[in-house]
Design a protein around this motif. Sequence first.
Motif, PDB file in Angstrom:
ATOM      1  N   LEU A  34     -71.276  66.071 -32.433  1.00  0.00           N
ATOM      2  CA  LEU A  34     -72.274  65.024 -32.466  1.00  0.00           C
ATOM      3  C   LEU A  34     -72.168  64.227 -31.531  1.00  0.00           C
ATOM      4  CD1 LEU A  34     -72.268  64.521 -36.471  1.00  0.00           C
ATOM      5  CD2 LEU A  34     -74.076  65.766 -34.681  1.00  0.00           C
ATOM      6  N   ARG A  35     -70.977  63.589 -30.986  1.00  0.00           N
ATOM      7  CA  ARG A  35     -70.916  62.554 -30.190  1.00  0.00           C
ATOM      8  C   ARG A  35     -71.022  63.135 -28.595  1.00  0.00           C
ATOM      9  NH1 ARG A  35     -67.088  60.976 -34.214  1.00  0.00           N
ATOM     10  NH2 ARG A  35     -67.424  58.560 -34.779  1.00  0.00           N
ATOM     11  N   GLU A  36     -70.466  64.446 -28.450  1.00  0.00           N
ATOM     12  CA  GLU A  36     -70.403  65.137 -27.193  1.00  0.00           C
ATOM     13  C   GLU A  36     -72.025  65.244 -26.658  1.00  0.00           C
ATOM     14  OE1 GLU A  36     -68.962  68.804 -24.778  1.00  0.00           O
ATOM     15  OE2 GLU A  36     -68.334  68.315 -26.745  1.00  0.00           O
ATOM     16  N   VAL A  37     -72.731  65.822 -27.865  1.00  0.00           N
ATOM     17  CA  VAL A  37     -74.336  65.884 -27.452  1.00  0.00           C
ATOM     18  C   VAL A  37     -74.960  64.580 -27.088  1.00  0.00           C
ATOM     19  CG1 VAL A  37     -76.455  66.434 -28.778  1.00  0.00           C
ATOM     20  CG2 VAL A  37     -74.402  67.987 -29.078  1.00  0.00           C
ATOM     21  N   LEU A  38     -74.408  63.383 -27.827  1.00  0.00           N
ATOM     22  CA  LEU A  38     -75.288  62.385 -27.426  1.00  0.00           C
ATOM     23  C   LEU A  38     -74.839  61.695 -26.077  1.00  0.00           C
ATOM     24  CD1 LEU A  38     -75.213  60.641 -31.227  1.00  0.00           C
ATOM     25  CD2 LEU A  38     -77.302  61.320 -29.866  1.00  0.00           C
ATOM     26  N   SER A  39     -73.555  61.889 -25.900  1.00  0.00           N
ATOM     27  CA  SER A  39     -72.936  61.362 -24.727  1.00  0.00           C
ATOM     28  C   SER A  39     -73.460  62.120 -23.241  1.00  0.00           C
ATOM     29  CB  SER A  39     -71.555  61.102 -24.711  1.00  0.00           C
ATOM     30  OG  SER A  39     -70.829  62.366 -24.977  1.00  0.00           O
ATOM     31  N   GLU A  40     -73.398  63.486 -23.384  1.00  0.00           N
ATOM     32  CA  GLU A  40     -73.626  64.194 -22.432  1.00  0.00           C
ATOM     33  C   GLU A  40     -75.204  64.799 -22.315  1.00  0.00           C
ATOM     34  OE1 GLU A  40     -71.396  64.967 -20.063  1.00  0.00           O
ATOM     35  OE2 GLU A  40     -69.868  63.879 -21.359  1.00  0.00           O
ATOM     36  N   ARG A  41     -75.977  64.815 -23.430  1.00  0.00           N
ATOM     37  CA  ARG A  41     -77.095  65.327 -23.342  1.00  0.00           C
ATOM     38  C   ARG A  41     -77.467  66.652 -22.868  1.00  0.00           C
ATOM     39  NH1 ARG A  41     -81.218  59.932 -22.671  1.00  0.00           N
ATOM     40  NH2 ARG A  41     -80.444  58.693 -24.371  1.00  0.00           N
ATOM     41  N   PRO A  42     -76.812  67.681 -23.101  1.00  0.00           N
ATOM     42  CA  PRO A  42     -76.989  69.040 -22.729  1.00  0.00           C
ATOM     43  C   PRO A  42     -78.253  69.591 -22.453  1.00  0.00           C
ATOM     44  CG  PRO A  42     -75.916  69.210 -24.852  1.00  0.00           C
ATOM     45  CD  PRO A  42     -76.026  67.602 -24.434  1.00  0.00           C
ATOM     46  N   ASP A  43     -78.520  70.458 -21.798  1.00  0.00           N
ATOM     47  CA  ASP A  43     -79.873  71.194 -21.472  1.00  0.00           C
ATOM     48  C   ASP A  43     -79.909  72.060 -22.576  1.00  0.00           C
ATOM     49  OD1 ASP A  43     -82.291  71.928 -20.844  1.00  0.00           O
ATOM     50  OD2 ASP A  43     -81.711  73.140 -19.092  1.00  0.00           O
ATOM     51  N   ILE A  44     -80.320  71.842 -23.745  1.00  0.00           N
ATOM     52  CA  ILE A  44     -80.477  72.605 -25.024  1.00  0.00           C
ATOM     53  C   ILE A  44     -81.974  72.614 -25.267  1.00  0.00           C
ATOM     54  CG2 ILE A  44     -79.793  73.329 -27.253  1.00  0.00           C
ATOM     55  CD1 ILE A  44     -77.710  73.879 -25.482  1.00  0.00           C
ATOM     56  N   ARG A  69     -82.484  63.812 -32.998  1.00  0.00           N
ATOM     57  CA  ARG A  69     -83.802  64.233 -33.346  1.00  0.00           C
ATOM     58  C   ARG A  69     -84.756  63.537 -32.219  1.00  0.00           C
ATOM     59  NH1 ARG A  69     -88.024  66.187 -33.110  1.00  0.00           N
ATOM     60  NH2 ARG A  69     -89.533  66.829 -34.560  1.00  0.00           N
ATOM     61  N   GLU A  70     -84.327  62.128 -31.888  1.00  0.00           N
ATOM     62  CA  GLU A  70     -85.049  61.531 -30.797  1.00  0.00           C
ATOM     63  C   GLU A  70     -85.259  62.186 -29.396  1.00  0.00           C
ATOM     64  OE1 GLU A  70     -83.640  57.552 -30.315  1.00  0.00           O
ATOM     65  OE2 GLU A  70     -84.431  56.889 -32.594  1.00  0.00           O
ATOM     66  N   GLN A  71     -84.118  63.078 -29.024  1.00  0.00           N
ATOM     67  CA  GLN A  71     -84.160  63.726 -27.829  1.00  0.00           C
ATOM     68  C   GLN A  71     -84.357  65.071 -28.155  1.00  0.00           C
ATOM     69  OE1 GLN A  71     -83.235  61.677 -25.217  1.00  0.00           O
ATOM     70  NE2 GLN A  71     -83.184  60.086 -26.617  1.00  0.00           N
ATOM     71  N   TYR A  72     -84.452  65.831 -29.030  1.00  0.00           N
ATOM     72  CA  TYR A  72     -84.523  67.354 -29.124  1.00  0.00           C
ATOM     73  C   TYR A  72     -85.339  67.744 -30.105  1.00  0.00           C
ATOM     74  CZ  TYR A  72     -80.066  67.397 -26.078  1.00  0.00           C
ATOM     75  OH  TYR A  72     -79.296  67.237 -25.027  1.00  0.00           O
ATOM     76  N   PRO A  73     -86.240  68.542 -30.039  1.00  0.00           N
ATOM     77  CA  PRO A  73     -86.807  69.660 -31.119  1.00  0.00           C
ATOM     78  C   PRO A  73     -85.580  69.939 -31.929  1.00  0.00           C
ATOM     79  CG  PRO A  73     -87.486  70.269 -29.039  1.00  0.00           C
ATOM     80  CD  PRO A  73     -86.074  69.642 -28.885  1.00  0.00           C
ATOM     81  N   PHE A 276     -68.060  72.831 -27.580  1.00  0.00           N
ATOM     82  CA  PHE A 276     -69.210  72.984 -27.378  1.00  0.00           C
ATOM     83  C   PHE A 276     -69.603  73.809 -26.224  1.00  0.00           C
ATOM     84  CE2 PHE A 276     -73.214  71.436 -25.758  1.00  0.00           C
ATOM     85  CZ  PHE A 276     -74.093  71.314 -26.766  1.00  0.00           C
ATOM     86  N   SER A 277     -68.618  73.828 -25.028  1.00  0.00           N
ATOM     87  CA  SER A 277     -69.045  74.534 -23.864  1.00  0.00           C
ATOM     88  C   SER A 277     -69.107  76.002 -23.922  1.00  0.00           C
ATOM     89  CB  SER A 277     -67.894  74.308 -22.818  1.00  0.00           C
ATOM     90  OG  SER A 277     -66.635  74.382 -23.271  1.00  0.00           O
ATOM     91  N   VAL A 278     -68.226  76.551 -25.160  1.00  0.00           N
ATOM     92  CA  VAL A 278     -68.371  78.133 -25.275  1.00  0.00           C
ATOM     93  C   VAL A 278     -69.706  78.438 -25.964  1.00  0.00           C
ATOM     94  CG1 VAL A 278     -67.261  79.933 -26.391  1.00  0.00           C
ATOM     95  CG2 VAL A 278     -65.911  78.210 -25.635  1.00  0.00           C
ATOM     96  N   LEU A 279     -70.314  77.496 -26.872  1.00  0.00           N
ATOM     97  CA  LEU A 279     -71.551  77.851 -27.504  1.00  0.00           C
ATOM     98  C   LEU A 279     -72.724  77.695 -26.542  1.00  0.00           C
ATOM     99  CD1 LEU A 279     -70.974  76.031 -30.916  1.00  0.00           C
ATOM    100  CD2 LEU A 279     -70.852  78.621 -30.189  1.00  0.00           C
ATOM    101  N   HIS A 280     -72.498  76.640 -25.682  1.00  0.00           N
ATOM    102  CA  HIS A 280     -73.484  76.281 -24.658  1.00  0.00           C
ATOM    103  C   HIS A 280     -73.467  77.464 -23.617  1.00  0.00           C
ATOM    104  CE1 HIS A 280     -75.638  73.473 -21.648  1.00  0.00           C
ATOM    105  NE2 HIS A 280     -76.270  74.307 -22.053  1.00  0.00           N
ATOM    106  N   ALA A 281     -72.521  78.279 -23.538  1.00  0.00           N
ATOM    107  CA  ALA A 281     -72.415  79.377 -22.506  1.00  0.00           C
ATOM    108  C   ALA A 281     -73.323  80.396 -23.153  1.00  0.00           C
ATOM    109  CB  ALA A 281     -71.026  79.925 -22.151  1.00  0.00           C
TER     110      ALA A 281
END
Length: 297
Positions: A34-44, A69-73, A276-281
């Motif tokens: 959760l914190r990583e997603v909010l801080s890094e805002r990955p392209d998902i 939810r404010e940032q992503y579908p 998270f980087s593994v799933l993002h890949a």
Amino acid sequence: MMNIAMPPALRPATQATASSLPHRAGLGLKTEHLREVLSERPDIGFFEVHAENYMVDGGPFHHYLGLIREQYPLSLHGVGLSIGAEGPLDLRHLQRLAALIERYQPQSFSEHLAWSSHGPVFLNDLLPLAYDRPTLDRVCAHIDQVQSTLRRPMLLENPATYLEFRRSSMDEAEFIREVLRRTGCGLLLDVNNVYVSCINHRRDPLAYIDALPLQSVGEIHLAGFAEDTDSLGDRLLIDDHGAPIDNAVWALYLRLLDRIGPTATLIERDNQVPAFSVLHAEARQAEQLLHSARRPA
């Protein structure tokens, strides 16, 4: 609240609106990320959460999900409605689900073609159904009730199964086709579930996919499986969401995209969750295949 069945004349039109997710790759949102997603805002493309983890009024889960939810579908995925159960739906559960959907307005809501309750007993599993007329009538009535209560169409996910009922009078793809025709719900096509079930029951996964109403697919799931042997020494696959996506599932996914074109695709990992980087890949791999797929004429 009175539950009124959706008029049959309106049902076919709901298939086009059962999901408004972007035609991109998404990830299941895990608390450790959760914190990583909010801080890094990955392209998902989007995130998906299990509805039952958020059926409380407040707390940290809601805090973080509201920010994301404010940032992503958002896709909301249910695991506890027990749509195939012999008894009636749990109305309290359904009302909590309706409140959650009202709160977050997700682009998609989905549930499983399975059962997990019997009377007052809830089993922490998604159990298979007998594919016969009484089951068909019951599942359709439950889906009508869900869609009427939520005031939106839902997606129904094909199951991963390890046994079958002798009393079944139709195959799984035929059963799903009839459910979608009668209720107007869409289809969440889990490619890993297709592969797991077809290997376990010695069927052709591509033939199974071709027998489904592919025009109704609103979302795709990809996941990993575990492998074992049964009591006869035959290969047994288990849908455990605890491993990377298998090459055979990637290949089946590519064949599916050839048939339906780019479609919102979720990478599932619920056990042995990696960084998270593994799933993002894996999401980027799915996204590359989505970008290369062309919408069929």
